[in-house]
Design a protein around this motif. Structure first.
Motif, short mmCIF file in Angstrom:
data_model
loop_
_atom_site.label_atom_id
_atom_site.label_comp_id
_atom_site.label_asym_id
_atom_site.label_seq_id
_atom_site.Cartn_x
_atom_site.Cartn_y
_atom_site.Cartn_z
N HIS A 124 0.81 -1.22 0.00
CA HIS A 124 0.00 0.00 0.00
C HIS A 124 0.84 1.27 0.00
O HIS A 124 0.35 2.35 0.33
N CYS A 134 -7.62 0.99 -5.01
CA CYS A 134 -7.19 -0.17 -4.24
C CYS A 134 -8.29 -0.52 -3.23
O CYS A 134 -9.02 0.35 -2.75
N CYS A 136 -8.03 -1.07 -0.31
CA CYS A 136 -7.77 -0.46 1.00
C CYS A 136 -8.42 0.91 1.12
O CYS A 136 -8.43 1.50 2.20
N SER A 138 -7.46 3.48 -0.84
CA SER A 138 -6.55 4.43 -1.47
C SER A 138 -6.54 4.20 -2.99
O SER A 138 -7.37 3.45 -3.52
N CYS A 141 -1.99 2.06 -5.28
CA CYS A 141 -1.05 1.36 -4.38
C CYS A 141 -0.18 0.40 -5.20
O CYS A 141 -0.57 -0.06 -6.27
#
Ligand SMILES: [Zn+2]
Length: 280
Positions: A124, A134, A136, A138, A141
């Motif tokens: 990440h 992503c 996550c 974000s 990444c």
């Protein structure tokens, strides 16, 4: 989840020699594992958030033995440092490339864990601020660019076949052209890790093992393009010395640690009973 993993544990126990005691269960988790109690804070590719697999599995198995959990890349680093290509090397990083990407860092002979146990989430690091979303939350990444889905997309492997990507990659004698770009990007991302930690050896595990076999020159070129000259001087990019099994061997090693620390307590009769119950 508990039933599926319990079935796998039973299969392993059945394959053990008759009468062998079950000293403990070691689990590799592709995610963030809290060091203090083994709580899986996040394993995005499994959909786990704040899950305690240890207690769930013990309940499903109906036994009470020690369960140890750790991040997959950390276990790869543990195994390669102890028994693989990193024996005698105090500064080593195991980079695991699967659906997610993570790193296990051994620095000065010690595993680098971070304050909560979450160190090494290199998947990440921001690689391309304008890149793909992503899971996550974000964007751009490292793992969105070089993880399993990116590799599969590059070589035209269907999304539902990502689980067998390792076999697909192992089947190539020469690399498909698109892998050259992925290899170079992998090298560029590795350079950030090398600049930060100055390892002597970077071990490429998971799907990166196959990439390293297929496009070693592209990975090296990516590393050379972005790494500072000084940490580059002594750097070696390596295949895992333990082949595809580094992470599982690391999990086994971790599970044995309490037994080796206190063999008398660890080999109580109840453990042998647990083994025979599971094998039965
Ligand atoms: Zn991410």
């Amino acid at each position: 989840m508990g039933a599926g993993i319990a079935a796998l544990v039973r299969r392993v126990v059945r394959g053990a020699p008759a009468g062998a005691p079950l000293a403990g269960i070691g689990m590799s988790v592709p995610g963030l594992v809290r060091r203090s109690d083994g709580l899986v804070r996040l394993a995005p590719n499994l959909g786990w958030v704040d899950v305690s697999p240890g207690s769930i599995i013990l309940a499903a198995l109906g036994v009470d033995v020690p369960v140890s959990l750790a991040n997959d890349a950390d276990l790869g680093a543990l195994a390669e440092h102890g028994r693989g290509v990193g024996v005698g090397i105090d500064d080593l990083i195991f980079v695991s490339g699967n659906v997610g990407v993570g790193a296990g860092v051994v620095a000065g002979g010690q595993r680098l864990e971070g304050s909560g146990g979450y160190a090494g989430e290199v998947g990440h690091m921001v690689f391309d601020p304008e890149g793909r979303d992503c899971h996550c939350g974000s964007r751009g990444c490292f793992e969105t660019e070089v993880g399993a889905h990116a590799i599969a997309e590059a070589i035209g492997c269907p999304v539902d076949a990502v689980g067998s990507l390792g076999d697909v990659l192992d089947g190539y004698a020469t690399p498909p052209p698109a892998l050259h770009r992925i290899g170079h990007q992998l090298g560029e991302g590795l350079s950030g890790i090398v600049n930060a930690f100055n390892p002597q050896v970077v071990v490429l595990g998971g799907y990166f093992r196959a990439l390293h076999r297929l496009v070693p020159g592209d990975i090296a070129a990516g590393v050379h393009a972005r790494t500072l000259p000084a940490p580059l001087e002594s750097l070696v990019l390596s295949q895992p010395g333990l082949g595809a099994d580094s992470i599982l061997l690391g999990a086994a090693e971790m599970a044995l640690e309490p037994l080796l620390a206190d063999p008398v307590a660890g080999l109580q009769a109840s453990l042998a009973e647990a083994s025979s119950r599971l094998a039965g």
